[in-house]
Design a protein around this motif. Sequence first.
Motif, PDB file in Angstrom:
ATOM      1  N   LEU A  67       0.840  -1.188   0.000  1.00 37.03           N
ATOM      2  CA  LEU A  67       0.000   0.000   0.000  1.00 37.03           C
ATOM      3  C   LEU A  67       0.881   1.245   0.000  1.00 37.03           C
ATOM      4  CD1 LEU A  67      -1.476  -2.334   1.866  1.00 37.03           C
ATOM      5  CD2 LEU A  67      -3.141  -0.537   2.260  1.00 37.03           C
ATOM      6  N   LEU A  68       0.601   2.168  -0.924  1.00 40.83           N
ATOM      7  CA  LEU A  68       1.294   3.447  -1.003  1.00 40.83           C
ATOM      8  C   LEU A  68       0.286   4.562  -0.735  1.00 40.83           C
ATOM      9  CD1 LEU A  68       3.239   2.937  -4.382  1.00 40.83           C
ATOM     10  CD2 LEU A  68       3.958   2.246  -2.096  1.00 40.83           C
ATOM     11  N   PHE A  69       0.627   5.515   0.150  1.00 44.99           N
ATOM     12  CA  PHE A  69      -0.363   6.549   0.463  1.00 44.99           C
ATOM     13  C   PHE A  69       0.240   7.695   1.267  1.00 44.99           C
ATOM     14  CE2 PHE A  69      -0.356   3.412   3.822  1.00 44.99           C
ATOM     15  CZ  PHE A  69      -0.463   4.136   4.993  1.00 44.99           C
ATOM     16  N   ASN A  70      -0.432   8.853   1.179  1.00 41.55           N
ATOM     17  CA  ASN A  70      -0.252   9.928   2.149  1.00 41.55           C
ATOM     18  C   ASN A  70      -1.242   9.673   3.281  1.00 41.55           C
ATOM     19  OD1 ASN A  70      -0.023  11.641  -0.798  1.00 41.55           O
ATOM     20  ND2 ASN A  70       1.668  11.778   0.648  1.00 41.55           N
ATOM     21  N   PRO A  71      -0.907  10.010   4.512  1.00 46.06           N
ATOM     22  CA  PRO A  71      -1.654   9.466   5.650  1.00 46.06           C
ATOM     23  C   PRO A  71      -3.012  10.088   5.967  1.00 46.06           C
ATOM     24  CG  PRO A  71       0.196  10.783   6.415  1.00 46.06           C
ATOM     25  CD  PRO A  71       0.338  10.675   4.935  1.00 46.06           C
ATOM     26  N   ILE A  72      -3.433  11.176   5.422  1.00 39.00           N
ATOM     27  CA  ILE A  72      -4.696  11.891   5.690  1.00 39.00           C
ATOM     28  C   ILE A  72      -5.108  11.838   7.160  1.00 39.00           C
ATOM     29  CG2 ILE A  72      -5.418  11.815   3.279  1.00 39.00           C
ATOM     30  CD1 ILE A  72      -7.502   9.694   4.046  1.00 39.00           C
ATOM     31  N   LEU A  73      -6.294  11.244   7.490  1.00 35.64           N
ATOM     32  CA  LEU A  73      -6.821  11.316   8.859  1.00 35.64           C
ATOM     33  C   LEU A  73      -6.701   9.998   9.612  1.00 35.64           C
ATOM     34  CD1 LEU A  73     -10.024  13.429   8.209  1.00 35.64           C
ATOM     35  CD2 LEU A  73      -7.944  14.184   9.339  1.00 35.64           C
ATOM     36  N   LYS A  74      -6.550  10.110  10.929  1.00 37.61           N
ATOM     37  CA  LYS A  74      -6.308   8.929  11.758  1.00 37.61           C
ATOM     38  C   LYS A  74      -7.520   8.013  11.909  1.00 37.61           C
ATOM     39  CE  LYS A  74      -2.403  10.086  14.706  1.00 37.61           C
ATOM     40  NZ  LYS A  74      -1.950  10.399  16.080  1.00 37.61           N
ATOM     41  N   ASP A  75      -8.698   8.473  11.505  1.00 31.55           N
ATOM     42  CA  ASP A  75      -9.855   7.577  11.613  1.00 31.55           C
ATOM     43  C   ASP A  75     -10.010   6.696  10.368  1.00 31.55           C
ATOM     44  OD1 ASP A  75     -10.691   9.485   9.822  1.00 31.55           O
ATOM     45  OD2 ASP A  75     -12.559   9.992  10.860  1.00 31.55           O
ATOM     46  N   HIS A  76      -9.006   6.701   9.494  1.00 31.85           N
ATOM     47  CA  HIS A  76      -9.060   5.860   8.294  1.00 31.85           C
ATOM     48  C   HIS A  76      -8.860   4.392   8.668  1.00 31.85           C
ATOM     49  CE1 HIS A  76      -8.149   4.345   4.250  1.00 31.85           C
ATOM     50  NE2 HIS A  76      -8.715   5.448   3.808  1.00 31.85           N
ATOM     51  N   TRP A  77      -9.463   3.488   7.895  1.00 33.84           N
ATOM     52  CA  TRP A  77      -9.370   2.055   8.197  1.00 33.84           C
ATOM     53  C   TRP A  77      -7.923   1.551   8.145  1.00 33.84           C
ATOM     54  CZ3 TRP A  77      -7.152  -1.281   4.804  1.00 33.84           C
ATOM     55  CH2 TRP A  77      -7.131  -0.945   3.465  1.00 33.84           C
ATOM     56  N   ILE A  78      -7.072   2.151   7.327  1.00 33.63           N
ATOM     57  CA  ILE A  78      -5.676   1.708   7.245  1.00 33.63           C
ATOM     58  C   ILE A  78      -4.999   1.871   8.593  1.00 33.63           C
ATOM     59  CG2 ILE A  78      -3.401   2.232   6.260  1.00 33.63           C
ATOM     60  CD1 ILE A  78      -4.763   2.880   3.633  1.00 33.63           C
ATOM     61  N   TYR A  79      -5.251   2.990   9.249  1.00 35.64           N
ATOM     62  CA  TYR A  79      -4.638   3.228  10.561  1.00 35.64           C
ATOM     63  C   TYR A  79      -5.112   2.192  11.571  1.00 35.64           C
ATOM     64  CZ  TYR A  79      -2.740   5.794  14.529  1.00 35.64           C
ATOM     65  OH  TYR A  79      -2.027   6.152  15.644  1.00 35.64           O
ATOM     66  N   LYS A  80      -6.401   1.932  11.570  1.00 34.77           N
ATOM     67  CA  LYS A  80      -6.956   0.968  12.532  1.00 34.77           C
ATOM     68  C   LYS A  80      -6.517  -0.463  12.227  1.00 34.77           C
ATOM     69  CE  LYS A  80     -11.023   2.865  11.760  1.00 34.77           C
ATOM     70  NZ  LYS A  80     -12.486   3.109  11.745  1.00 34.77           N
ATOM     71  N   GLU A  81      -6.363  -0.779  10.950  1.00 40.52           N
ATOM     72  CA  GLU A  81      -6.042  -2.145  10.540  1.00 40.52           C
ATOM     73  C   GLU A  81      -4.578  -2.502  10.779  1.00 40.52           C
ATOM     74  OE1 GLU A  81      -7.157  -5.821   8.338  1.00 40.52           O
ATOM     75  OE2 GLU A  81      -8.253  -4.262   9.404  1.00 40.52           O
ATOM     76  N   PHE A  82      -3.664  -1.562  10.544  1.00 38.07           N
ATOM     77  CA  PHE A  82      -2.239  -1.907  10.500  1.00 38.07           C
ATOM     78  C   PHE A  82      -1.352  -1.226  11.534  1.00 38.07           C
ATOM     79  CE2 PHE A  82      -3.609  -2.648   6.040  1.00 38.07           C
ATOM     80  CZ  PHE A  82      -3.262  -3.987   5.941  1.00 38.07           C
ATOM     81  N   PHE A  83      -1.767  -0.108  12.107  1.00 42.41           N
ATOM     82  CA  PHE A  83      -0.814   0.697  12.858  1.00 42.41           C
ATOM     83  C   PHE A  83      -0.714   0.333  14.333  1.00 42.41           C
ATOM     84  CE2 PHE A  83      -0.370   2.870   9.005  1.00 42.41           C
ATOM     85  CZ  PHE A  83       0.728   3.705   9.095  1.00 42.41           C
ATOM     86  N   GLY A  84      -1.191  -0.861  14.690  1.00 39.72           N
ATOM     87  CA  GLY A  84      -0.969  -1.340  16.055  1.00 39.72           C
ATOM     88  C   GLY A  84       0.498  -1.554  16.384  1.00 39.72           C
ATOM     89  N   ILE A  85       1.333  -1.721  15.367  1.00 39.20           N
ATOM     90  CA  ILE A  85       2.769  -1.951  15.594  1.00 39.20           C
ATOM     91  C   ILE A  85       3.574  -0.656  15.536  1.00 39.20           C
ATOM     92  CG2 ILE A  85       2.616  -4.275  14.629  1.00 39.20           C
ATOM     93  CD1 ILE A  85       4.029  -3.198  12.109  1.00 39.20           C
ATOM     94  N   TRP A  86       2.902   0.453  15.269  1.00 34.88           N
ATOM     95  CA  TRP A  86       3.633   1.682  14.962  1.00 34.88           C
ATOM     96  C   TRP A  86       4.022   2.459  16.216  1.00 34.88           C
ATOM     97  CZ3 TRP A  86       6.373   3.059  11.133  1.00 34.88           C
ATOM     98  CH2 TRP A  86       6.763   4.394  10.952  1.00 34.88           C
TER      99      TRP A  86
END
Length: 413
Positions: free
Chosen positions: A161-180
């Motif tokens: 996945l390639l992206f600029n991060p926009i807003l934290k309520d996006h599903w990408i943040y919830k799905e993957f960023f537990g390790i961040w």
Amino acid sequence: MINIEISDKVFNSIYLKHAMNNNKRYQLYYGGSSSGKSYAIAQRTIIDILQGDRNYLVVRQYQNTVKKSIFNELVKAISRFKVSEFFSINKSELTITCNVNKKQILFSGLDDPEKIKSVTPIDGVITDILIEEATEIEYAGYKQLSKRLRGKSKAEKRITLLFNPILKDHWIYKEFFGIWEDNKQYAEDETTSILKTTYKDNKFLTEDDIRGLEDETDKYYYEVYTLGNWGVLGAVIFKNWKTEDLTDMIPTFDNIYNGLDWGFADDPLAFVKLHYDKMRKKIYIYDELYVTGMLNSEIAPTIRIKTMNEMVTADSAEPKSIEEFRRTYKINIKGAKKGKGSIESGIKFIQDNEVIIHSKCTNTRMEFSKYKYKEDKNGNVIPKPVDKDNHIIDALRYALESVNTNASWGWKN
């Protein structure tokens, strides 16, 4: 396999280190504009195709945006590597085929689901799905794409996945960023890797390119597109938080507070544990519970283990549950004083401190990213919180009640 020699000088070093030989199933490359994400992954894709074990499906949300973006980036990568003789590029069909081994890069938009289902390479199976501008994609579309990675292949299956991060309520943040961790540039676990880059990681930019990014005056755009940070907009209540791995710090915590918000069916029971550094005005949240459908008898033993004999401050709206926890399960618990203005003063106290959330506390992070003020019909912010996405936050307010210097009632330390 085609053997070609490529100088390291044509790569940005951070991608050479973290992307070129990365076989994690889920790979996220995000950050600011002009950070070299698409450039680097296009390089990797062409190298993969030449090596002969991979077929790519490259997607964006809309078919008509594919040709002008990632398709052109891949064509340019072929040209830069001076390997055009090995490829057939079909601009009308949107396919790139290696003439030597018949491996392919296929392109599609998610606005035509039936076409996605019919995409099949000439030789072998799809091994890689590359999603450009991934924040355009709905979660259902992503799940549908992930089902395309099936069938036998020598290469590990990957979704990039390639992206600029926009807003934290996006599903990408919830799905993957537990390790961040916000103080790191790279994170990985057994299945996932995340790399954050900005224009400072791209050695191929001109001085004019850099100046244009650094001169951005809009705060949101500067945070997202220049610095590559997840954005927050005006209505979000908490902007004073970050995530870190607190594992090594936890043994040093000695000013401990516990909060509990009751729940059962639709609303979860939420428990939070924190250390408060009054001198530095920092709140370290390092443990949580977030459960639905569990009886007091099922959850109380876990809370007793997490708190031992420490005080737990719980929502006083359920005195019967408080008494059951105290009498039956020997938990040191009291009801929160609450009172008029307690929500507002609790929010203000949390805002007055820096909040550091343990990277493992995924539900806490989710609530902090989504908890918002109300807005009127014209989009103007009203200083009243929406009563949603606030179960951990309510528990946090209760936990901090005794040290809340904004409170107009009760005790103050």
